[in-house]
Design an enzyme around this catalytic site. Sequence first.
Site, PDB file in Angstrom:
ATOM      1  N   ASP A 229      -2.214   2.555  -6.632  1.00  0.00           N
ATOM      2  CA  ASP A 229      -1.305   2.602  -5.482  1.00  0.00           C
ATOM      3  C   ASP A 229      -1.403   1.409  -4.550  1.00  0.00           C
ATOM      4  OD1 ASP A 229      -3.781   3.186  -4.559  1.00  0.00           O
ATOM      5  OD2 ASP A 229      -3.177   4.879  -3.324  1.00  0.00           O
ATOM      6  N   GLU A 230      -2.019   0.336  -4.974  1.00  0.00           N
ATOM      7  CA  GLU A 230      -1.993  -0.843  -4.112  1.00  0.00           C
ATOM      8  C   GLU A 230      -2.092  -2.131  -4.913  1.00  0.00           C
ATOM      9  OE1 GLU A 230      -5.431  -2.042  -1.790  1.00  0.00           O
ATOM     10  OE2 GLU A 230      -6.474  -0.243  -2.454  1.00  0.00           O
TER      11      GLU A 230
ATOM     12  N   ASP B 213       0.861  -1.187   0.000  1.00  0.00           N
ATOM     13  CA  ASP B 213       0.000   0.000   0.000  1.00  0.00           C
ATOM     14  C   ASP B 213       0.898   1.238   0.000  1.00  0.00           C
ATOM     15  OD1 ASP B 213      -2.092   1.692   0.150  1.00  0.00           O
ATOM     16  OD2 ASP B 213      -2.667   1.204   2.221  1.00  0.00           O
TER      17      ASP B 213
END
Lengths: 394, 410
Positions: free
Chosen positions: B108-109, B12
């Site tokens: 973003d993850e 993350d």
Amino acid sequence: MQDIADSNQTALSMKMTVTKDKLVESVTHVMKAVSSRTTIPILTGIKITASLDGVTLTGSDSDVSIKSFIPLSENDQQNVTVEKTGQIVLQAKVFSDIVRKLPSDTIAIEVDQRLITKITAGSSEFTLNGLDPEEYPLLPVIDEEDNNIVSIKKDLLKHVIRQTVFAVSTSETRPVLTGVRWNIQNGKLDCVSTDSHRLAQRVIPISTDDETKYHNIVIPGKSLNELYKILDDNGEEPVRVIITKNQILFQIKNLDFFSRLLEGNYPDTDRLIPTDSKTTITLSTKGLLHAIERASLLAKEERNNVVKLRTHENSVEILSQSAELGRVYEDVPVETIEGEELKISFSAKLTMEALSRIDAQTIQINFTGAMRPFVIRPIGDEGILMLILPVRTF
Amino acid sequence: MVSGHRVIFHIDMNCFYASVEIAHHPELSGHPLAIAGRVEDRKGIIVTSSYEARAKGVKTTMPVWKARQLCPELIVKQPNMTLYRETSKQIFDILRRVTPLVEKVSVDEGYMDVSSVVSVIHPVHLAKRIQRHLYKSLKLPCSIGIAPNKFLAKMASNMQKPMGLTILRKRDLPTTLWNLPIGDMHGVGSKTEEKLKKMNIHTIGDLAKFDRLRISERLGQPGISLFNHANGWDDRPVDPESEDRYKSIGHSTTLPVDTIDLTVVKEVFSKQSEKIAFKLKREHIASYQISIVIRYFDWTNITRNKTLKTPLITKQDILFQAMELFHRHWDDRPVRLLGITLTSFEALADSTTQLDLFTYQDELKKEPVVDLINAVTNKYGNNALQLASSMIKNRKVKNGEYKSNERTNE
């Protein structure tokens, strides 16, 4: 001597007795029109009117209104005694539950001037708060000019409803399609319904004078479904049908069934029904219906319930497949087959609904191409037509 | 892969947009920074912010003016999506060097299934190495959750920020996960939270110990998933292809000014329908379900959907259905945002259209081709002649989801 004060307080505005059986029957009828989800609060009630010739119950959801009459006596049997004429509105749900459960054969109902209603039967006594009958909307007044009246036998009317109402649209996209269109002309009643994917038409002869002519009468499918439930199997009895600009009234013995008519022009469907045929088959109604039912077992989960029909020399093949479940083929024998070879896809559901409303043993199907409507007609009954639009698969 | 002993990482990126900006503009480092849409376009809502800004009370979805009240020295930048996407690609390239079993969830993850890698290197060492590598080469901080499945890994990465590294073992659940409020559970939105609280479920532990049948009755299949997750059970594989599979195609637009003007509504829907139809065409798919979202001036939202018998393919079809849904459900109040989403896809080649009595004649244009295909098929056998559209089957459309035929960066 009477106590004056007491009599004032309990001054009656209505008093009567009625046999339980008759009251339950009447309540059951009018409850069909009562909706708990109405915007007009008083319509959650049943109106009871005691008059010199009997008792009338009324229920309404403003689209459908039902009036059921219990005469003082019938076939030498006393149904009702009225001591004081008057009227009251009682909460429909509660009232109907109560009368069904009351212990004795006769029920006494009295209403005082504060609208408090006492219902007594045997040793049981209910006291209900009534609603003001003056607030109850008036039912449409229908002019009974003789030339307005159309008479249809009850069993025939039931058939007509069963064979058309299933095809109405359930979507409000085109509200007029949620009804069945009636045309009356030249002694014939012509009923059509369509949801735009299929169409059902039934034409029957009726007894009217030749002058009677109605066009574009669109009766909500919902009303006809309720009417169907009320019509009992006493088939020979005539139903009097009276039509006005925005209401239709069905009169059966001791029962008036009013329905609002749908506004708007029903599309001219006659132009859309093909008159020619490129491929014509005749076969057993049940044979085809059952084959499609079996094929639909695999098509059920698929979009649009698609089954395919393919013509052979002496039979038609019904097939269906599901990517996940597998496939099914079945050869259905035909009596005759004429015209071009054909492969067509259609909804199993729509076709089964149409076939199951045909009583004749044998049907003729006229196809006009894989992407055009096909028409199913029972052999020996000119008055019925079921049209289905196929499914395009590529 | 040894099943039952999986090791899953959830990566993350911390305050991703803000971190990327700081990486590219080192002078911003140490200052409160927020990324927000243009105020003039009425999109002045904080999308993300740096830890310095968060320390002052700035929160995601807060309007810019409010954030400025809390933190007057706040630096506000507009999002640079192209840069973020490029950076995201670099991140996932690095992750894929460790193992090909990487599932990108968003920019973003992502998840990694490192089960086969941890026989040579201890998971904690591996995670540290990944974390260090991302920080050194891209100057981006991330938190990593290490767990036997995706759900626990996701919950773990959320426990320590920034640059956190959290191991969540099943045997630790009673002391870690179960103490968390139910609203913190991944997969529990505000509506579900409300329902669960009404059932007297306030922590993840309450849910884990609740009666499975009652959960199923109240919340259906999604409820069962939550129940399983709360107990630390989750057998969903890390799916490297999931990024390419789409469940929906949609567009939404915030209007420059609130409107009650139907021509404006129609214009907006028309533009959106055009974009969506273009995408349907590119993917050779058709949709059987449409939903629209209406956000009113007071930020209340309604979403309404409709399932169709006739597939949506063209701009006109989509626009017609969107307008119809709008007319049926709009309550005359000023509208702030409008959106259309299509779901339930079918490959165009497999799509079926229930013809309509009033419009079937328009479809007849295709009839000569259909007749020809039937004739050739009868003579030469199945598939002797087909429409080109029915040959495009290489792309997988399954359970209403489709796999894009281009690797888009959207």
